[in-house]
Design a protein around this motif. Sequence first.
Motif, PDB file in Angstrom:
ATOM      1  N   ASN A 134       0.942  -1.461   0.003  1.00 35.57           N
ATOM      2  CA  ASN A 134       0.225   0.222   0.119  1.00 35.57           C
ATOM      3  C   ASN A 134       0.614   0.938   0.296  1.00 35.57           C
ATOM      4  O   ASN A 134       0.441   2.442  -1.181  1.00 35.57           O
ATOM      5  N   GLN A 145      -3.516  -0.488   5.653  1.00 36.44           N
ATOM      6  CA  GLN A 145      -4.423   0.463   4.519  1.00 36.44           C
ATOM      7  C   GLN A 145      -2.678   1.905   4.508  1.00 36.44           C
ATOM      8  O   GLN A 145      -2.242   2.485   5.482  1.00 36.44           O
ATOM      9  N   PHE A 147      -7.207  -6.263  -2.031  1.00 33.00           N
ATOM     10  CA  PHE A 147      -6.894  -6.729  -0.690  1.00 33.00           C
ATOM     11  C   PHE A 147      -7.142  -8.277  -0.427  1.00 33.00           C
ATOM     12  O   PHE A 147      -7.834  -8.505  -0.702  1.00 33.00           O
ATOM     13  N   ILE A 172     -10.101  -1.174   7.033  1.00 31.62           N
ATOM     14  CA  ILE A 172     -10.500  -1.267   5.892  1.00 31.62           C
ATOM     15  C   ILE A 172     -11.700  -0.391   5.032  1.00 31.62           C
ATOM     16  O   ILE A 172     -11.817   0.337   3.817  1.00 31.62           O
ATOM     17  N   GLU A 173     -12.500  -0.024   6.393  1.00 33.99           N
ATOM     18  CA  GLU A 173     -13.920   1.018   5.231  1.00 33.99           C
ATOM     19  C   GLU A 173     -13.401   2.443   5.259  1.00 33.99           C
ATOM     20  O   GLU A 173     -14.123   2.847   3.695  1.00 33.99           O
ATOM     21  N   TYR A 176     -10.379   3.271   3.807  1.00 32.18           N
ATOM     22  CA  TYR A 176      -9.379   3.464   2.702  1.00 32.18           C
ATOM     23  C   TYR A 176     -10.674   2.720   1.281  1.00 32.18           C
ATOM     24  O   TYR A 176     -10.066   4.027   0.650  1.00 32.18           O
ATOM     25  N   GLU A 177     -11.235   1.640   1.689  1.00 32.28           N
ATOM     26  CA  GLU A 177     -11.684   2.066   0.397  1.00 32.28           C
ATOM     27  C   GLU A 177     -12.812   3.067   0.306  1.00 32.28           C
ATOM     28  O   GLU A 177     -12.798   2.856  -1.027  1.00 32.28           O
ATOM     29  N   LEU A 179     -10.593   5.652  -2.455  1.00 32.02           N
ATOM     30  CA  LEU A 179     -10.689   4.889  -3.027  1.00 32.02           C
ATOM     31  C   LEU A 179     -11.242   4.688  -4.148  1.00 32.02           C
ATOM     32  O   LEU A 179     -11.143   5.396  -4.991  1.00 32.02           O
ATOM     33  N   LYS A 180     -12.668   4.349  -3.488  1.00 33.00           N
ATOM     34  CA  LYS A 180     -14.215   4.602  -4.337  1.00 33.00           C
ATOM     35  C   LYS A 180     -14.178   6.170  -5.247  1.00 33.00           C
ATOM     36  O   LYS A 180     -14.077   6.980  -6.516  1.00 33.00           O
ATOM     37  N   PHE A 217      -9.212  -0.791  -7.528  1.00 33.27           N
ATOM     38  CA  PHE A 217      -9.376  -1.735  -6.422  1.00 33.27           C
ATOM     39  C   PHE A 217     -10.267  -3.365  -6.613  1.00 33.27           C
ATOM     40  O   PHE A 217     -11.307  -3.192  -6.386  1.00 33.27           O
ATOM     41  N   GLU A 218      -9.316  -4.049  -5.480  1.00 34.17           N
ATOM     42  CA  GLU A 218     -11.145  -5.525  -5.861  1.00 34.17           C
ATOM     43  C   GLU A 218     -10.581  -6.169  -4.053  1.00 34.17           C
ATOM     44  O   GLU A 218      -9.650  -5.710  -3.696  1.00 34.17           O
ATOM     45  N   SER A 219     -11.334  -6.178  -3.230  1.00 37.61           N
ATOM     46  CA  SER A 219     -10.718  -6.373  -1.713  1.00 37.61           C
ATOM     47  C   SER A 219     -11.906  -7.991  -1.582  1.00 37.61           C
ATOM     48  O   SER A 219     -12.957  -7.779  -2.049  1.00 37.61           O
TER      49      SER A 219
END
Length: 295
Positions: A192, A212, A227, A240-241, A243-244, A247-248, A254-256
């Motif tokens: 990351n 992250q 991820f 996670i929440e 960070y993603e 990213l969005k 990305f794929e998680s």
Amino acid sequence: MERKRAEEYPQELLDLFHEYQHGWMGRRDFLESIGKFAVGGLTVAAIFESLTPNFAWAQTVDPQDKDLRVGRETVQSPAGNGSINGYLVRPAKGKRFASVLVIHENRGLNPYIEDVARRLGKAGYMAFAPDGLTSVGGYPGDEDKGRAAFAKVDGKKMTEDFVAAAMWLKNRPDSTKKLGAVGFCFGGGMVNQLAVRLGKDLNAGVAFYGRQAGVADVPKIEAPLMFQYAGNDRGVNAGIEAYEAALKANGKKFESFMYDGKQHGFHNDTTPRYDEEAAKLAWVRTLDHFKKHLK
């Protein structure tokens, strides 16, 4: 020694082992803490031995495999610790290869990570696994000593060492100039960080249960990321929440994947936290990600 499965251990014991593995608990405190699990003739020493990595289990690709060329290389790192050593794997046939940087956990370049590099070599990639402990003598061949040595290395300089290793790998004459990175635990977090630092110079990244990057740094990321998270990994999963969401919001690719009920370290096939089904699925997804973005 027969491999035991994570399901055969109380979750509390695995959580204590997790703290010990990450240096948040000393060996003496860990042994004292697991004393309550030594029942029915089972000793603390036996519990500790069953949790300790067995690197014979990790050798899935013979170091002498005729399809590979392997060796040691030293990369100059003037902004870091001066230089960083590592393990280079290339397919025996071919002249130019897509490349993948392989980043270890918080104990240095051990046999498990070397085997991961060989697995990538068998998949047709040139893989380089640097040893972040180079400046303190390199991986010492002992996980406890490796963990202690890791704590002595300047974190900012170690990051620069990995940046230097990544750019050296990408710019080699036998590289196609397509660069990926995969890392585990500390190495996942470093993937990351490299996505932030390298920008367009990183073409794909896969982070296994890694911390992250900072939300404020997300706009700098250019590489498509993947991820791989373990369900029983509260510390890492707490980030996670946010960070993603970042990213969005910034339109990043990305794929998680979350592997429910699995332990942090589920890909590492040297300890009972390894989960064969999850590890194999995560590896197939990893190779698919690299094939899509590097080849």
